[in-house]
Design a protein around this motif. Structure first.
Motif, short mmCIF file in Angstrom:
data_model
loop_
_atom_site.label_atom_id
_atom_site.label_comp_id
_atom_site.label_asym_id
_atom_site.label_seq_id
_atom_site.Cartn_x
_atom_site.Cartn_y
_atom_site.Cartn_z
N ALA A 208 25.91 -5.79 50.84
CA ALA A 208 25.59 -4.54 50.13
C ALA A 208 26.64 -4.23 49.07
N GLY A 209 27.91 -4.40 49.43
CA GLY A 209 28.99 -4.13 48.48
C GLY A 209 28.93 -5.05 47.28
N THR A 210 28.73 -6.33 47.54
CA THR A 210 28.68 -7.29 46.45
C THR A 210 27.46 -7.05 45.56
N ALA A 211 26.31 -6.81 46.17
CA ALA A 211 25.10 -6.53 45.39
C ALA A 211 25.29 -5.29 44.53
N GLY A 212 25.88 -4.25 45.11
CA GLY A 212 26.14 -3.03 44.34
C GLY A 212 27.09 -3.27 43.19
N GLU A 213 28.11 -4.10 43.43
CA GLU A 213 29.10 -4.36 42.37
C GLU A 213 28.54 -5.25 41.26
N ILE A 214 27.44 -5.92 41.50
CA ILE A 214 26.81 -6.74 40.46
C ILE A 214 25.72 -5.95 39.73
N ARG B 45 31.54 4.19 30.61
CA ARG B 45 30.58 3.29 31.25
C ARG B 45 31.07 1.84 31.21
N LEU B 46 31.54 1.41 30.05
CA LEU B 46 32.00 0.02 29.91
C LEU B 46 33.22 -0.26 30.76
N PHE B 47 34.17 0.67 30.77
CA PHE B 47 35.42 0.46 31.51
C PHE B 47 35.16 0.35 33.01
N VAL B 48 34.45 1.31 33.55
CA VAL B 48 34.20 1.32 35.00
C VAL B 48 33.30 0.15 35.39
N ALA B 49 32.30 -0.14 34.59
CA ALA B 49 31.39 -1.24 34.90
C ALA B 49 32.15 -2.57 34.97
N LYS B 50 33.07 -2.77 34.05
CA LYS B 50 33.85 -4.02 34.05
C LYS B 50 34.64 -4.18 35.34
N SER C 175 34.92 -7.38 40.19
CA SER C 175 35.16 -7.41 41.63
C SER C 175 33.99 -8.10 42.35
N GLY C 176 32.78 -7.80 41.93
CA GLY C 176 31.61 -8.44 42.51
C GLY C 176 31.59 -9.94 42.26
N LEU C 177 31.95 -10.35 41.05
CA LEU C 177 32.00 -11.78 40.75
C LEU C 177 33.04 -12.50 41.60
N THR C 178 34.16 -11.84 41.83
CA THR C 178 35.20 -12.42 42.69
C THR C 178 34.66 -12.64 44.10
N LYS C 179 33.93 -11.67 44.60
CA LYS C 179 33.34 -11.80 45.94
C LYS C 179 32.33 -12.95 45.99
N LEU C 180 31.52 -13.09 44.93
CA LEU C 180 30.52 -14.15 44.91
C LEU C 180 31.15 -15.55 44.84
N ARG C 181 32.27 -15.65 44.12
CA ARG C 181 32.92 -16.96 43.94
C ARG C 181 33.37 -17.58 45.25
N LEU D 119 24.75 0.59 34.58
CA LEU D 119 25.66 1.56 33.95
C LEU D 119 25.93 1.19 32.49
N VAL D 120 26.18 -0.08 32.22
CA VAL D 120 26.43 -0.51 30.83
C VAL D 120 25.23 -0.20 29.96
N LEU D 121 24.04 -0.51 30.46
CA LEU D 121 22.83 -0.24 29.70
C LEU D 121 22.54 1.26 29.59
N GLY D 122 23.08 2.02 30.52
CA GLY D 122 22.74 3.44 30.58
C GLY D 122 21.32 3.62 31.07
#
Length: 157
Positions: free
Chosen positions: A74-80, A32-37, A42-48, A86-89
């Motif tokens: 949609a992609g950016t929102a999903g990536e954030i 969960r941690l690995f994939v979430a990161k 990727s989402g943060l990069t898009k937002l920047r 997922l991290v929280l479970g």
């Protein structure tokens, strides 16, 4: 002679299985941690740099069925949002399934993806498939909520 060894082998086998099963929550948390990161960064990069993000979705990423602006949003929102869940479970299977869909769309949207990048997407997809099939694990909000309020059944999973 063989009848003397079989019980020893069975006990050894049972201990190995017990050890593997006791490590499952740690493995699920690590996945969960690995994939979430990966997705969150990727989402943060898009937002920047939203202008570049829009340009990429217009010129490079050919998301099927969606206009570039909607696909970018949609992609950016999903990536954030989904990596946080997922991290929280929390809604772990839902989050993993959502990221799986995004992962497949990413592969389909980049027709000339380098082999190394494709291999990473396959790896992430494999981890996500495991989380969809077996859930986020005992060390997750779903497990805590399920144990407390739903009689042991995982919440939102």
């Amino acid at each position: 002679m063989l009848t003397d060894i079989l019980p020893i082998l069975r006990r050894g086998h049972a201990r190995v299985i017990d050890l593997c099963e006791s490590l499952q929550p740690l493995a699920q948390l690590a996945a969960r941690l690995f994939v979430a990161k990966v997705f969150f960064l990727s989402g943060l990069t898009k937002l920047r740099d939203w202008e570049t993000t829009l340009a990429l979705f217009t010129d490079e990423y050919h998301v099927p069925l969606l206009p570039p602006e909607l696909a970018a949003f949609a992609g950016t929102a999903g990536e954030i949002v989904l990596p946080i869940l997922l991290v929280l479970g929390l809604g772990g299977r839902f989050a993993a399934l959502g990221l799986s869909v995004m992962n497949v769309v990413a592969v389909l949207s980049v027709p000339e993806m380098p082999e190394a990048a494709f291999a990473l997407h396959v790896f992430w997809g494999s981890l996500l498939a495991g989380l969809v099939l077996w859930g986020p694990g005992r060390w997750s909000a779903d497990a805590v909520i399920g144990a407390r309020f739903l009689g042991g059944r995982p919440a939102l999973a």
